[in-house]
Design an enzyme around this catalytic site. Structure first.
Site, PDB file in Angstrom:
ATOM      1  N   HIS A 139      52.075  27.456  74.796  1.00  0.00           N
ATOM      2  CA  HIS A 139      52.695  26.278  74.192  1.00  0.00           C
ATOM      3  C   HIS A 139      54.205  26.488  74.257  1.00  0.00           C
ATOM      4  CE1 HIS A 139      52.561  23.042  70.918  1.00  0.00           C
ATOM      5  NE2 HIS A 139      53.845  23.367  70.992  1.00  0.00           N
ATOM      6  N   ASN A 153      58.571  19.434  73.227  1.00  0.00           N
ATOM      7  CA  ASN A 153      57.562  20.192  73.961  1.00  0.00           C
ATOM      8  C   ASN A 153      57.704  19.990  75.467  1.00  0.00           C
ATOM      9  OD1 ASN A 153      55.535  21.141  71.796  1.00  0.00           O
ATOM     10  ND2 ASN A 153      55.817  18.987  71.280  1.00  0.00           N
ATOM     11  N   CYS A 207      59.868  20.739  65.863  1.00  0.00           N
ATOM     12  CA  CYS A 207      59.268  21.329  64.679  1.00  0.00           C
ATOM     13  C   CYS A 207      60.137  20.976  63.491  1.00  0.00           C
ATOM     14  CB  CYS A 207      59.147  22.851  64.812  1.00  0.00           C
ATOM     15  SG  CYS A 207      58.498  23.635  63.317  1.00  0.00           S
ATOM     16  N   HIS A 220      58.233  25.138  74.483  1.00  0.00           N
ATOM     17  CA  HIS A 220      59.254  24.113  74.269  1.00  0.00           C
ATOM     18  C   HIS A 220      60.332  24.302  75.334  1.00  0.00           C
ATOM     19  CE1 HIS A 220      58.246  22.577  70.037  1.00  0.00           C
ATOM     20  NE2 HIS A 220      57.212  23.293  70.458  1.00  0.00           N
TER      21      HIS A 220
END
Length: 308
Positions: free
Chosen positions: A217, A259, A250, A219
């Site tokens: 995951h 993202n 976030c 960014h």
């Protein structure tokens, strides 16, 4: 619509599962509340574009994330294809109660690899967070649900700086011990580079957590998300988190930008001959539509190029 030329490369998987986080991680940081009907249409459009896993919402307390206060209503509005995975994030047992009432079959929990982020995001410590997770995971498994574990701040923390690899592995391994079937390794502030990605994946393997249990995951704060993803694929990872249009960030880490955009990921994977099942044209159309609903342009470079 232009498509990339397909030229494969050795050492890569034949197929990648895209774990779409736009409706949850993407929208949670939007200041203006998005109408539940728009959220439902967004999810429907993502499904129509061929995405097979869509994290729809979170059952966090509305006080902390007002954008997702409509979680139960949103799920009740969805009429999605059979077999589509629609996991939701739950923070604790109270969240699990609400998720079970809504009839979910898959949940995710969210852990921190660092003390400061655990305090800010979970009002806990790194060790104490597991006391909160344990009953939630146990009950979920008893109810027949599958549980994913997120590990945040895997590569860097805005308050603590570089994060030791063994610290991340310790947290992730404990989530697996609790019963999480998959770990999503989060570059929450987007500072990772490919060497770090390789080192972390190998460290998990050395600790007995196989690459088949890992997802990534990333960014894109420093423009490294695609490079880091390709590195993870070369290490054997086959599940990648991304957000349509590059939505997200976030709310508890201000330096966290959007993202990895799903369109940018699909363009790269299509060009490498890696199957995803995603229709890029439909996906771009969806993100253009969603950008219009939000009143701001898409952050995805592929959306900008194809829809510009």
């Amino acid at each position: 619509m232009r498509k990339p030329e397909r030229v494969g490369a050795e050492g890569l998987p034949n197929r990648v599962t895209i774990y779409e986080v736009g409706p949850r991680d993407g929208l949670q940081n939007e200041d203006a509340i998005v109408d539940v009907a728009i959220k439902a249409e967004f999810i429907q459009r993502l499904a129509d574009a061929g995405l097979t896993t869509i994290e729809t919402t979170s059952f966090v307390h509305p006080k902390w994330v007002p954008q997702l206060a409509d979680a139960a209503e949103l799920l009740s509005r969805l009429n999605l294809p059979e077999g589509l995975r629609t996991p939701v994030l739950v923070p604790n047992e109270r969240g699990l109660d609400r998720a079970l009432e809504a009839g979910v079959s898959e949940i995710a929990i969210f852990a921190s690899a660092t003390e400061t982020f655990a305090a800010k995001n979970l009002n806990s410590t790194v060790d104490d967070q597991f006391a909160m997770f344990a009953p939630t995971v146990r009950r979920a498994l008893d109810e027949g649900l599958t549980v994913r574990g997120y590990v945040s701040m895997c590569y860097g923390d805005p308050w603590e700086g570089d994060v030791p690899i063994d610290q991340v592995v310790k947290v992730g391994a404990r989530l697996v011990e609790l019963g999480c079937h998959e770990l999503s390794l989060g570059d929450t502030i987007g500072v990772a580079t490919p060497g770090q990605v390789t080192a972390l994946i190998k460290a998990f393997e050395a600790a007995g957590v196989g690459v088949d249990r890992l997802a990534v995951h990333f960014h894109d704060t420093y423009g490294q998300a695609l490079a880091n993803t390709l590195t993870a694929l070369r290490e054997g990872v086959t599940t990648v988190d991304s957000s349509a249009g590059g939505l997200g960030g976030c709310p508890y880490a201000e330096s966290a930008t959007g993202n990895l955009a799903t369109e940018d990921l699909v363009w790269q994977l299509d060009g490498l001959g890696i199957e995803t099942g995603v229709d890029l044209e439909k996906l771009v159309t969806t993100s253009v539509w969603m950008a219009g609903q939000l009143g701001k342009p898409s952050a995805s470079r592929v959306v900008q190029a194809l829809a510009g």
